[in-house]
Design a protein around this motif. Structure first.
Motif, PDB file in Angstrom:
ATOM      1  N   SER A 330      37.006  54.221 111.359  1.00 50.18           N
ATOM      2  CA  SER A 330      37.201  54.344 109.908  1.00 50.18           C
ATOM      3  C   SER A 330      36.787  55.693 109.444  1.00 50.18           C
ATOM      4  O   SER A 330      37.256  55.910 108.388  1.00 50.18           O
ATOM      5  N   ILE A 331      36.069  56.589 110.071  1.00 49.61           N
ATOM      6  CA  ILE A 331      35.638  57.888 109.689  1.00 49.61           C
ATOM      7  C   ILE A 331      36.894  58.964 109.802  1.00 49.61           C
ATOM      8  O   ILE A 331      36.719  59.882 109.011  1.00 49.61           O
ATOM      9  N   THR A 332      38.048  58.223 110.361  1.00 48.89           N
ATOM     10  CA  THR A 332      39.155  59.278 110.552  1.00 48.89           C
ATOM     11  C   THR A 332      39.522  59.986 109.168  1.00 48.89           C
ATOM     12  O   THR A 332      39.820  61.103 109.061  1.00 48.89           O
ATOM     13  N   PHE A 333      39.871  58.982 108.196  1.00 48.16           N
ATOM     14  CA  PHE A 333      40.833  59.480 107.052  1.00 48.16           C
ATOM     15  C   PHE A 333      39.629  60.450 106.211  1.00 48.16           C
ATOM     16  O   PHE A 333      40.373  61.205 105.765  1.00 48.16           O
ATOM     17  N   PRO A 334      38.719  60.038 105.854  1.00 53.33           N
ATOM     18  CA  PRO A 334      37.789  60.861 105.139  1.00 53.33           C
ATOM     19  C   PRO A 334      37.595  62.179 105.619  1.00 53.33           C
ATOM     20  O   PRO A 334      37.582  63.133 104.980  1.00 53.33           O
ATOM     21  N   ALA A 335      37.550  62.227 107.141  1.00 55.61           N
ATOM     22  CA  ALA A 335      37.347  63.689 107.753  1.00 55.61           C
ATOM     23  C   ALA A 335      38.545  64.322 107.584  1.00 55.61           C
ATOM     24  O   ALA A 335      38.775  65.542 107.533  1.00 55.61           O
ATOM     25  N   VAL A 336      39.988  63.615 107.568  1.00 49.15           N
ATOM     26  CA  VAL A 336      41.194  64.395 107.762  1.00 49.15           C
ATOM     27  C   VAL A 336      41.307  64.828 106.110  1.00 49.15           C
ATOM     28  O   VAL A 336      41.794  65.917 105.811  1.00 49.15           O
ATOM     29  N   SER A 337      40.988  63.968 105.157  1.00 52.12           N
ATOM     30  CA  SER A 337      41.075  64.406 103.756  1.00 52.12           C
ATOM     31  C   SER A 337      40.240  65.707 103.295  1.00 52.12           C
ATOM     32  O   SER A 337      40.510  66.542 102.899  1.00 52.12           O
ATOM     33  N   ALA A 338      38.940  65.663 103.966  1.00 52.43           N
ATOM     34  CA  ALA A 338      37.976  66.856 103.749  1.00 52.43           C
ATOM     35  C   ALA A 338      38.774  68.158 104.548  1.00 52.43           C
ATOM     36  O   ALA A 338      38.684  69.290 104.073  1.00 52.43           O
ATOM     37  N   LEU A 339      39.250  67.895 105.657  1.00 49.07           N
ATOM     38  CA  LEU A 339      39.903  68.980 106.221  1.00 49.07           C
ATOM     39  C   LEU A 339      40.896  69.662 105.612  1.00 49.07           C
ATOM     40  O   LEU A 339      41.305  70.847 105.459  1.00 49.07           O
ATOM     41  N   VAL A 340      41.847  69.008 104.827  1.00 49.96           N
ATOM     42  CA  VAL A 340      42.863  69.467 104.014  1.00 49.96           C
ATOM     43  C   VAL A 340      42.465  70.015 102.734  1.00 49.96           C
ATOM     44  O   VAL A 340      42.873  71.225 102.245  1.00 49.96           O
TER      45      VAL A 340
END
Length: 470
Positions: A330-340
């Motif tokens: 579940s860490i994937t999506f918040p990490a992607v959101s921060a990346l963008v």
């Protein structure tokens, strides 16, 4: 956690805008829906006794496709008119079907499908968080919001199952409706506007390019920046199986693994607690030590493992073990959101998050339909379902024999693992630092003629993504 340009007085809401306002909105919305986990399984099977998985996939699929169509528009409008009003709209329409569950199941499922046009709360929430946080704090804030989503599901399914068993589904629906109304009242009375006045307009006019609100145009513009294109492909390939899994997993646990209603509620609670830990403590630690890209890769690795385990697993203990791995993924999506978001202009956060949410909305449409169709092809159906309500027993044992074990009990999950493997390979090519080509490429939000002379000034276009270290 607020930007310096937000010190202007805001008349609406309590206090200054903060991440905690967003956290409360998300918690109440999904807590209300979490209460309905157990009653929804019964209503779904009673309404569609034949091909339950397939119909569930179609209902969620229509909702997801409508979310895909509307997310960029709502994100763009919130960049101009503010976040607060669109939080109110999205929460209202997301929760609108709840009272209809007992009044008219057919209207309930119809409203679930149609509510997808406005059920994009996360798009506005992430833009709200971006307004009130600095870049270095944003990944932690996104993790907190995602963890709140998991926290809302820790106890609500168990509470809903208990109330349903002892007092009936009508009380569960009533409580969920009251919580949804409380969420709407909280937005009206307590949530302040996060978008600064100087960045917000109150009239229709030129600042909104309706071209950018077209979801397909937004997807085409994504391709103008190679880094963002890779991120969006990664999001699509990884969230497609996640959306399908979320829509059908509880039905799968009851039919194939023979979990009882209370066991499902406990399972959701345990995985939710582990997800909270993963998205707060572990996410912050990983982002600081590994960086955004490696954190995304690690999350994708966990997702591959848990989907493969669900696909081949046939015993209850395997589901529990895979659930623990799923919590780490579940860490994937918040990490992607921060990346963008780190690369987006302050006044374009809504558009950026709207595009990502739009891709997730497309997955919310295709994923459930794909899973339902694969279940249908492999003849996995809800032939019988235990009664959830009883006079004395909260947790009735399954009365039917387990479904005949197959070599691959969960074929859609195995298919999902394959798509995430491709997402992992794509994510490997996301650059750690912007290349010369990506530094010179800018994602325009307005219509720019391809023949525009290179001598045009910077004011002729609005870059969606700034150059930054990814």
């Amino acid at each position: 956690m607020r930007k310096d340009d937000q010190h202007s007085s805001l008349q609406q809401g309590i206090g200054r805008p903060s991440v905690y306002h967003a956290v409360v909105v998300i918690f109440l919305e999904f807590f209300a829906w979490g209460l309905l986990t157990t009653p929804m399984l019964t209503v779904l099977h009673e309404t569609f006794p034949q091909h339950t998985f397939l119909m569930n996939g179609l209902i969620q699929g229509v909702k997801g496709l409508l979310s895909f169509m509307s997310a960029p528009l709502i994100g763009a409008l919130s960049d101009v008119w503010g976040r607060r009003s669109f939080l109110l709209v999205t929460v209202f329409f997301t929760c609108a079907p709840i009272p209809l569950m007992r009044l008219s199941p057919w209207w309930y499922f119809a409203m679930i499908s149609m509510s997808g046009a406005f059920s994009v709360t996360f798009s506005v929430i992430f833009a709200y968080v971006a307004d009130v946080t600095d870049e270095r704090e944003r990944s932690t804030a996104y993790g907190l919001v995602s963890a709140t989503f998991a926290a809302s599901l820790v106890t609500s399914p168990a509470i809903g199952a208990y109330l349903s068993a002892w007092y009936g589904d009508n009380l569960v629906v009533l409580v969920a409706t009251l919580i949804a109304l409380a969420d709407i009242c909280f937005i009206l009375l307590a949530v302040p506007e996060s978008l600064p006045d100087k960045m917000r307009l109150n009239t229709w006019g030129a600042p909104i390019s309706w071209e950018q609100a077209d979801p397909f145009t937004s997807l085409r513009k994504v391709g103008q920046d190679s880094t963002v294109l890779l991120i969006c492909i990664t999001v699509f390939l990884s969230y497609l199986p996640e959306a399908g899994q979320y829509s059908s997993f509880f039905l799968y646990l009851r039919q194939v693994i023979n979990f009882s209603s209370t066991t499902i509620a406990v399972f959701i609670g345990v995985v939710g607690i582990l997800s909270i830990v993963a998205q707060t403590l572990f996410l912050t630690l990983l982002m600081r030590t590994l960086g955004n890209k490696n954190t995304v890769l690690l999350g994708l690795g966990f997702q591959i493992l848990q989907l493969a385990w669900y696909g081949f697993g046939s015993e209850p203990w395997m589901m529990w073990a895979a659930g623990a791995v799923a919590a780490m993924s579940s860490i994937t999506f918040p990490a992607v959101s921060a990346l963008v978001s780190q690369s987006a202009d302050p006044d374009k956060q809504g558009v950026v998050q709207g595009m990502i949410t739009g891709i997730r909305g497309l997955c919310n449409g295709l994923g459930p339909a794909l899973y339902g169709f694969v279940f249908f092809l492999f003849n996995v159906e809800l032939n019988t379902m235990d009664p959830i309500q009883g006079d004395y027993n909260i947790d009735p044992l399954p009365l039917h024999s387990p479904t005949e074990r197959a070599l691959i009990p969960g074929p859609p999950f195995l298919l999902g693992a394959c798509t995430v493997v491709i997402a992992f390979l794509v994510a490997l090519f996301i650059p750690e630092k912007p290349t010369c080509s990506s530094s010179s490429s800018q994602l325009s939000l307005s219509d720019n003629d391809e023949d525009t002379p290179p001598t045009a000034s910077d004011e002729d276009f609005e870059p969606l993504l700034q150059d930054s270290i990814v």
